[in-house]
Enzyme design. Structure first.
Site, PDB file in Angstrom:
ATOM      1  N   GLU A   1       0.823  -1.156   0.057  1.00 30.49           N
ATOM      2  CA  GLU A   1      -0.221   0.079  -0.025  1.00 30.49           C
ATOM      3  C   GLU A   1       1.023   1.424  -0.130  1.00 30.49           C
ATOM      4  OE1 GLU A   1      -3.638   0.282   0.594  1.00 30.49           O
ATOM      5  OE2 GLU A   1      -3.741  -1.915  -0.201  1.00 30.49           O
TER       6      GLU A   1
ATOM      7  N   HIS B   1      -4.397   1.771   7.535  1.00 29.02           N
ATOM      8  CA  HIS B   1      -2.897   2.108   7.124  1.00 29.02           C
ATOM      9  C   HIS B   1      -2.308   2.740   8.316  1.00 29.02           C
ATOM     10  CE1 HIS B   1      -4.515   2.792   2.685  1.00 29.02           C
ATOM     11  NE2 HIS B   1      -3.700   1.801   2.770  1.00 29.02           N
TER      12      HIS B   1
ATOM     13  N   CYS C   1      -2.785  11.555   3.545  1.00 29.43           N
ATOM     14  CA  CYS C   1      -3.174  10.485   2.822  1.00 29.43           C
ATOM     15  C   CYS C   1      -2.926  11.093   1.626  1.00 29.43           C
ATOM     16  CB  CYS C   1      -4.583  10.044   2.878  1.00 29.43           C
ATOM     17  SG  CYS C   1      -4.910   9.127   4.342  1.00 29.43           S
TER      18      CYS C   1
HETATM   19  O1  SUG Z   1      -7.776   2.958   0.523  1.00 27.55           O
HETATM   20  N1  SUG Z   1     -10.562   5.283   0.621  1.00 27.55           N
HETATM   21  C1  SUG Z   1      -8.983   5.179   0.503  1.00 27.55           C
HETATM   22  C2  SUG Z   1      -8.568   6.107   1.538  1.00 27.55           C
HETATM   23  C3  SUG Z   1      -7.014   6.088   1.614  1.00 27.55           C
HETATM   24  C4  SUG Z   1      -6.240   6.685   2.590  1.00 27.55           C
HETATM   25  N2  SUG Z   1      -4.894   6.757   2.423  1.00 27.55           N
HETATM   26  C5  SUG Z   1      -3.954   6.671   3.580  1.00 27.55           C
HETATM   27  N3  SUG Z   1      -4.231   6.439   4.962  1.00 27.55           N
HETATM   28  N4  SUG Z   1      -2.712   6.775   3.295  1.00 27.55           N
HETATM   29  C6  SUG Z   1      -8.742   3.766   0.953  1.00 27.55           C
HETATM   30  O2  SUG Z   1      -9.121   3.091   1.874  1.00 27.55           O
HETATM   31  C7  SUG Z   1     -12.831   4.822  -0.424  1.00 27.55           C
HETATM   32  C8  SUG Z   1     -13.257   5.107  -1.828  1.00 27.55           C
HETATM   33  C9  SUG Z   1     -14.966   4.882  -1.792  1.00 27.55           C
HETATM   34  O3  SUG Z   1     -15.414   4.381  -0.663  1.00 27.55           O
HETATM   35  O4  SUG Z   1     -15.481   5.309  -2.817  1.00 27.55           O
HETATM   36  C10 SUG Z   1     -11.418   4.567  -0.377  1.00 27.55           C
HETATM   37  O5  SUG Z   1     -10.808   3.972  -1.238  1.00 27.55           O
END
Ligand code: SUG
Length: 446
Positions: free
Chosen positions: A176, A247, A368
């Site tokens: 990730e 994460h 993020c």
């Molecule tokens: O991978 N949300 C992302 C958020 C990523 C956050 N990144 C870090 N913590 N670095 C994920 O969960 C949600 C999209 C949706 O539900 O339509 C989403 O993919």
């Protein structure tokens, strides 16, 4: 003597299909907001305002372009045929979850774009980047190819940058990116320690409530191929994952000598401290700033996203600045804790709050949205200048957003064939604005 360096940020521009489709189980905000109407234009502007603030603090700022969505090419790959309108129509009718996945604007969360080892820490003195394969969710697994291209365009100089392929697209190597990576050092240009956090081991069954997204095998493979000089591997706290920290950057953040984290962040905190101290021996004295469960319960950590702040060293300031999500101000516990941080007389001297509500509603805080890349002046000069965030680019991107982005988008609107046209028109214009060439997106190469 190492060349001085700065921590640059490359932020993912929010794409025109930003929506709340509830695509990420284990990400509590994404689940809670499923079905709500989003505002792609506001999301874009919030991201731009954050970039403007970081640039104003004196940190080099770059823009990473959104990916082409809906990804008709991805739907073709899984058997939907016909012209583009037919592909979309059939996918929405027969496999709506996959059609929604192919429409996600998730490339905005650039902390998941890649893992980066600065030149001071790599085996061959070049900056190494491994794009994340993001295997844990179908909407995110679509990102790796375009991200690779994007990083190659941003860092074209092969003498200074190595953009690797993503790790094998295979669950053992689920990766990730930098969301599970922290680099500590005395000064950005000095040799440092890379902390690589993993959630599960590939050969052990995973029994947690929510998916553990990063494997130990992936973290080790990245350190090997980057030639990382001082890697430390650490297991993410199982309780943190069960509580919604999908994460590690939801429960910890670090830069320079400071690791600021919640008690739940690591499975064995004492061991992480020991390993980091040993790796840093002779280079710097790490400062561990732990917030206990008693001070702030994990549920409040997740709802406020306090640790998904950016922790930065602005040139000219002697202590670090924590750039925290505005939501932190709205909850008494997290707010008090944040406000009290400078008084601890530790490395954090100031706290600022930034509004990225649209992204936050999908579980993506300030940290993020950015990929950190520690760069020397020569490396900075070698990056694609068209993607450098300036006041002029900010104004141009705002104007572009006014003209090209919707202000209301429901998950149902993702079915609208007109959205494909709108997005492509927007992205085609963007490639010119950022100097990406005329064959950057799949639709431009068709
Ligand atoms: O991978 N949300 C992302 C958020 C990523 C956050 N990144 C870090 N913590 N670095 C994920 O969960 C949600 C999209 C949706 O539900 O339509 C989403 O993919």
């Amino acid at each position: 003597m190492n060349a001085p360096a700065l921590e640059a940020n490359a932020d993912g521009l929010v794409g025109p299909t930003h929506s709340f489709a509830g695509l990420a189980p284990g990400n509590l905000a994404s689940e809670a907001n499923r079905g709500r109407a989003s505002n792609p234009r506001a999301a874009l502007f919030e991201g731009l305002a954050k970039m403007a603030r970081l640039a104003e603090l004196g940190l080099p700022q770059f823009v990473l372009p959104p990916h082409e969505r809906p990804a008709v090419w991805a739907l073709r790959r899984i058997g939907f045929e016909g012209d583009e309108a037919q592909v979309l129509e059939r996918a929405w009718r027969e496999a709506p979850a996959l059609a929604a996945a192919a429409s996600s604007a998730s490339s905005m969360w650039a902390a998941n774009a890649a893992t980066v080892t600065p030149s001071a820490d790599s085996g061959d003195g070049r900056v190494h980047l491994t794009p994340a394969n993001l295997l844990s969710h179908p909407h995110r697994a679509l990102e790796a190819g375009q991200t690779t291209r994007s990083l190659q365009v941003l860092f074209p100089d092969r003498e200074r940058f190595v953009v690797h392929d993503a790790l094998p697209a295979q669950p053992h190597f689920a990766d990730e990116g930098a969301a599970n990576h922290v680099r500590l050092s005395a000064d950005q240009g000095e040799p440092g320690v890379e902390l690589l956090v993993w959630g599960r081991e590939a050969y052990q069954p995973w029994t947690g409530r929510f998916p553990a997204r990063q494997t130990r095998e992936a973290a080790e493979a990245i350190a090997r191929r980057h030639g990382s000089r001082r890697p430390v591997f650490a297991q993410q706290g199982r309780r943190a994952i069960d509580g919604g920290a999908f994460h590690n950057d939801v429960v910890s953040v670090g830069t320079r000598t400071c690791l600021f984290h919640h008690e739940s962040a690591f499975e064995d905190t004492a061991r992480v401290y020991d390993d980091v101290r040993r790796a840093a021996d002779g280079l710097f004295e790490p400062v561990f700033l732990e917030v206990t469960e008693e001070e702030l319960p994990l549920t409040d950590v997740i709802s406020s996203y306090l640790f998904n702040s950016m922790l930065v060293q602005p040139p000219g300031e002697d202590r670090l600045v924590l750039v925290a999500p505005a939501e932190t101000c709205e909850q008494l516990g997290p707010y008090r804790l944040a406000k009290a941080l400078p008084g601890r007389n530790g490395p954090i001297g100031r706290v600022e709050f930034i509004d990225v509500r649209q992204s936050m509603s999908n579980g993506g805080g300030p940290a993020c949205l950015r990929l950190r890349v520690v760069l020397t002046q020569a490396e900075l000069d070698a990056a694609n200048s068209g993607q450098r965030f300036t006041a002029a680019l900010h104004a141009a991107l705002r104007d572009w957003g006014e003209r090209r982005y919707r202000e209301v988008l429901t998950p149902d609107d993702l079915r609208d064939p007109q959205l494909l046209e709108e997005s492509r028109t927007a992205l085609d214009e963007l490639t010119g604005m950022l100097g990406l060439g005329s064959d950057f997106y799949p639709f431009q190469r068709a």
